[in-house]
Design an enzyme around this catalytic site. Structure first.
Site, mmCIF file in Angstrom:
data_model
loop_
_atom_site.group_PDB
_atom_site.id
_atom_site.type_symbol
_atom_site.label_atom_id
_atom_site.label_comp_id
_atom_site.label_asym_id
_atom_site.label_seq_id
_atom_site.Cartn_x
_atom_site.Cartn_y
_atom_site.Cartn_z
ATOM 1 N N ASP A 28 0.867 -1.195 0.000
ATOM 2 C CA ASP A 28 0.000 0.000 0.000
ATOM 3 C C ASP A 28 0.901 1.242 0.000
ATOM 4 O O ASP A 28 1.752 1.386 0.891
ATOM 5 C CB ASP A 28 -0.870 -0.040 1.264
ATOM 6 C CG ASP A 28 -1.813 1.149 1.372
ATOM 7 O OD1 ASP A 28 -2.790 1.046 2.124
ATOM 8 O OD2 ASP A 28 -1.549 2.206 0.732
ATOM 9 N N GLU A 78 30.330 7.334 3.956
ATOM 10 C CA GLU A 78 30.394 5.898 4.233
ATOM 11 C C GLU A 78 30.201 5.141 2.921
ATOM 12 O O GLU A 78 29.873 3.964 2.927
ATOM 13 C CB GLU A 78 29.379 5.500 5.300
ATOM 14 C CG GLU A 78 27.950 5.912 5.028
ATOM 15 C CD GLU A 78 27.009 5.526 6.137
ATOM 16 O OE1 GLU A 78 26.939 4.326 6.433
ATOM 17 O OE2 GLU A 78 26.348 6.417 6.704
ATOM 18 N N CYS A 110 26.564 7.784 9.469
ATOM 19 C CA CYS A 110 25.986 9.100 9.134
ATOM 20 C C CYS A 110 26.528 10.221 10.001
ATOM 21 O O CYS A 110 26.283 11.397 9.734
ATOM 22 C CB CYS A 110 24.474 9.056 9.294
ATOM 23 S SG CYS A 110 23.706 7.809 8.278
ATOM 24 N N HIS A 232 18.743 13.734 12.392
ATOM 25 C CA HIS A 232 19.219 12.884 11.291
ATOM 26 C C HIS A 232 17.985 12.214 10.693
ATOM 27 O O HIS A 232 17.138 11.688 11.427
ATOM 28 C CB HIS A 232 20.213 11.841 11.821
ATOM 29 C CG HIS A 232 20.483 10.767 10.813
ATOM 30 N ND1 HIS A 232 20.940 11.053 9.548
ATOM 31 C CD2 HIS A 232 20.298 9.411 10.856
ATOM 32 C CE1 HIS A 232 21.052 9.928 8.857
ATOM 33 N NE2 HIS A 232 20.662 8.924 9.630
HETATM 34 P P1 HMG Z 1 9.267 -2.123 7.617
HETATM 35 O O1 HMG Z 1 9.441 -3.150 8.664
HETATM 36 O O2 HMG Z 1 9.065 -2.623 6.244
HETATM 37 O O3 HMG Z 1 8.077 -1.171 7.948
HETATM 38 O O4 HMG Z 1 10.569 -1.215 7.610
HETATM 39 P P2 HMG Z 1 7.038 -1.183 9.158
HETATM 40 O O5 HMG Z 1 6.215 -2.406 9.108
HETATM 41 O O6 HMG Z 1 7.768 -0.853 10.448
HETATM 42 O O7 HMG Z 1 6.152 0.070 8.725
HETATM 43 C C1 HMG Z 1 6.669 1.359 8.760
HETATM 44 C C2 HMG Z 1 5.582 2.294 9.258
HETATM 45 O O8 HMG Z 1 4.556 2.371 8.273
HETATM 46 C C3 HMG Z 1 4.885 1.801 10.540
HETATM 47 O O9 HMG Z 1 4.595 2.949 11.315
HETATM 48 C C4 HMG Z 1 3.585 1.221 10.010
HETATM 49 O O10 HMG Z 1 2.523 1.231 10.978
HETATM 50 C C5 HMG Z 1 3.296 2.182 8.882
HETATM 51 P P3 HMG Z 1 5.176 3.089 12.818
HETATM 52 O O11 HMG Z 1 4.749 1.890 13.557
HETATM 53 O O12 HMG Z 1 6.696 3.112 12.645
HETATM 54 O O13 HMG Z 1 4.617 4.377 13.293
HETATM 55 N N1 HMG Z 1 2.390 1.655 7.854
HETATM 56 C C6 HMG Z 1 1.467 2.401 7.228
HETATM 57 N N2 HMG Z 1 1.129 3.698 7.360
HETATM 58 C C7 HMG Z 1 0.133 4.173 6.547
HETATM 59 N N3 HMG Z 1 -0.529 3.411 5.641
HETATM 60 C C8 HMG Z 1 -0.194 2.114 5.487
HETATM 61 C C9 HMG Z 1 0.822 1.547 6.295
HETATM 62 N N4 HMG Z 1 1.396 0.325 6.403
HETATM 63 C C10 HMG Z 1 2.348 0.402 7.357
HETATM 64 N N5 HMG Z 1 -0.865 1.366 4.598
HETATM 65 C C11 HMG Z 1 12.176 0.405 8.284
HETATM 66 C C12 HMG Z 1 10.709 0.131 8.041
HETATM 67 C C13 HMG Z 1 12.372 1.886 8.508
HETATM 68 C C14 HMG Z 1 12.620 -0.375 9.533
HETATM 69 C C15 HMG Z 1 12.998 -0.070 7.038
HETATM 70 O O14 HMG Z 1 12.650 0.709 5.925
HETATM 71 C C16 HMG Z 1 14.509 -0.026 7.245
HETATM 72 O O15 HMG Z 1 15.096 -0.969 7.765
HETATM 73 N N6 HMG Z 1 15.182 1.100 6.819
HETATM 74 C C17 HMG Z 1 16.639 1.242 6.946
HETATM 75 C C18 HMG Z 1 17.080 1.432 8.378
HETATM 76 C C19 HMG Z 1 16.753 2.782 8.941
HETATM 77 O O16 HMG Z 1 16.444 3.720 8.217
HETATM 78 N N7 HMG Z 1 16.870 2.925 10.284
HETATM 79 C C20 HMG Z 1 16.622 4.178 10.943
HETATM 80 C C21 HMG Z 1 17.451 4.365 12.220
HETATM 81 S S1 HMG Z 1 19.174 3.989 11.982
HETATM 82 C C22 HMG Z 1 19.788 5.412 11.170
HETATM 83 O O17 HMG Z 1 19.138 6.407 11.111
HETATM 84 C C23 HMG Z 1 21.151 5.308 10.565
HETATM 85 C C24 HMG Z 1 21.193 5.195 9.049
HETATM 86 O O18 HMG Z 1 20.916 6.448 8.443
HETATM 87 C C25 HMG Z 1 22.571 4.672 8.593
HETATM 88 C C26 HMG Z 1 23.820 5.328 9.108
HETATM 89 O O19 HMG Z 1 23.951 5.843 10.200
HETATM 90 O O20 HMG Z 1 24.809 5.223 8.360
HETATM 91 C C27 HMG Z 1 20.178 4.211 8.524
#
Ligand code: HMG
Length: 404
Positions: A28, A78, A110, A232
């Site tokens: 979605d 990185e 980051c 960030h």
């Molecule tokens: P996921 O498991 O696919 O998603 O991955 P989810 O199931 O957690 O859903 C995300 C949100 O969408 C949830 O909301 C759902 O409820 C909502 P929340 O519970 O978080 O409030 N949702 C919806 N909303 C509206 N309509 C819908 C719907 N369906 C679901 N239909 C995840 C999400 C971010 C974990 C993934 O994309 C990921 O692993 N990303 C990469 C890691 C990341 O960004 N981590 C962030 C912290 S670490 C960081 O910032 C460092 C970094 O920049 C690297 C560095 O430092 O070098 C990453």
């Protein structure tokens, strides 16, 4: 007084709309657009890398600066292009910086850009007539079809730190937090990051409360001392989570969602359409805040949280300078975002799967770049960079036709 004298950002000329990705993945679109808070992700074409993106941003950050005053160029990334030679050296050459300017690379996910910033502040305090150029440039790549995929992106920032800031003066206090965790990492043999997504969010929030605690103890400032906040931004919904968490741990349980958004909302506009740019992300957010906020922010204190997985984090702050708007480049940044080209899913896959040869053979890259510099290819194991010749005065970015 030490702070940001000039600030420029760059994102490549191509993007994928996340509704297109959602359709392909059978998800979605609300999950990406609302749940994650991302609309588009910036995509790097085959003839660009962190060097070309960083050099483009720095070209603009340096446009009114006497190059002979640049003491040091620090390049945070990185997504390094060589295990030994710093990306900074290529940028040094592309920009024609003096041979007396030191140039090196810094890494801690980051947070590397903020580590560079803290070093730059100390250096300028020591030599107030010198300037430091910080370039932060990254490509966020996750596994094809993985849950991290919609949080990909690309971009760079360049900022000149000096004792004559025109944009923001930094406060001397900061709070930091370091912990050995495996929330996100990229082994040398991989092009994509590995991530424990949900865990990474938990660690981010823990690092925020711990670094805030130290900042608060050192400065005596409280949550209400900040007119605005920048976090960030691995994806923009992270700012809502972080801000709610910060309000709570700083003793402000009752802050309404719209009051939270009023303090950080304007910082999200650019990242929402570029995606994660790792080291650049926080500073793209700061650029967005200063360029898209309706209000005049002169004299406002901005709290900033930098998080780098693995992990190290820093909370710090600064005060917006009078006349900052004329030192920013809002029109050009806006135009850059507006003139990007949307890719089809197939074209996205083509970009994603492109690799420079890994067997040492020579190659010429296809011509795609919208920036001033391009990676022309590889010859005798050496990366070949070139300046792009085009008509500058209009500031219009032109794109060569896609071959896909
Ligand atoms: P996921 O498991 O696919 O998603 O991955 P989810 O199931 O957690 O859903 C995300 C949100 O969408 C949830 O909301 C759902 O409820 C909502 P929340 O519970 O978080 O409030 N949702 C919806 N909303 C509206 N309509 C819908 C719907 N369906 C679901 N239909 C995840 C999400 C971010 C974990 C993934 O994309 C990921 O692993 N990303 C990469 C890691 C990341 O960004 N981590 C962030 C912290 S670490 C960081 O910032 C460092 C970094 O920049 C690297 C560095 O430092 O070098 C990453």
């Amino acid at each position: 007084m030490v702070g940001i004298e000039s600030l420029a950002f760059y994102t490549p000329g191509y993007y994928l709309d996340l509704t297109t990705l959602a359709e392909e993945r059978g998800v979605d679109p609300g999950k990406y657009l609302i749940g994650i808070g991302q609309e588009k992700m910036g995509l790097l074409p085959p003839d660009e890398d962190v060097v070309t993106m960083g050099a483009h941003a720095a070209h603009y950050a340096l446009k009114d600066v006497d190059l002979s005053t640049i003491d040091t160029l620090m390049f945070a990334t990185e997504s390094g292009v060589d295990q030994s030679k710093a990306a900074a050296i290529y940028v040094h050459q592309l920009l024609g910086l003096p041979s007396t300017t030191k140039a090196f690379e810094i890494k801690q996910a980051c947070c590397g850009s903020t580590a560079a910033l803290q070093m730059a502040l100390a250096l300028v305090h020591q030599k107030p007539n010198k300037r430091v150029l910080i370039v932060a440039s990254d490509v966020a790549r996750y596994g094809f079809g993985s849950s991290g995929e919609p949080t990909q992106g690309a971009g760079a920032i360049a900022m000149v730190i000096s004792s004559t800031p025109k944009i923001l003066e930094f406060d001397p206090e900061s709070g930091s937090y370091t912990e050995d965790v495996m929330d996100f990492w990229r082994p040398n043999y991989m092009d994509e990051a590995l991530v424990d997504g949900k865990y990474s969010i938990k660690v981010y929030l823990r690092a925020l409360s711990e670094s805030w605690k130290q900042y608060h103890e050192e400065s005596g400032r409280t949550y209400n001392d900040f007119a605005r906040l920048c976090f960030h931004l691995p994806f923009t919904r992270m700012a809502d989570k972080a801000h709610t968490h910060l309000a709570r741990v700083s003793g402000n349980r009752e802050v309404a969602p719209n009051a939270l958004a009023a303090r950080h909302g304007a910082s999200l506009a650019y990242n929402r359409v570029t995606g994660n740019s790792y080291t650049a992300s926080l500073y793209v957010g700061l650029t967005s805040l200063l360029e898209t906020s309706d209000e005049d922010l002169t004299g406002s204190r901005v709290g900033m949280f930098s998080y780098g997985s693995g992990c190290m984090a820093t909370f710090f702050s600064g005060v917006v300078m009078e006349g900052y708007r004329s030192a920013m480049d809002a029109r050009r940044h806006h135009e850059m975002l507006q003139t990007r080209r949307e890719l089809t899913y197939r074209q996205y896959e083509h970009f994603y799967r492109f690799r420079l040869p890994i067997d040492g053979s020579d190659c010429n890259t296809p011509r795609y770049t919208a920036g001033w510099f391009r990676l022309a290819g590889v010859k005798d194991h050496k990366r070949i960079y070139e300046k792009v010749v085009k008509d500058e005065p209009s500031g219009t970015l032109t794109h060569t036709e896609m071959v896909v």
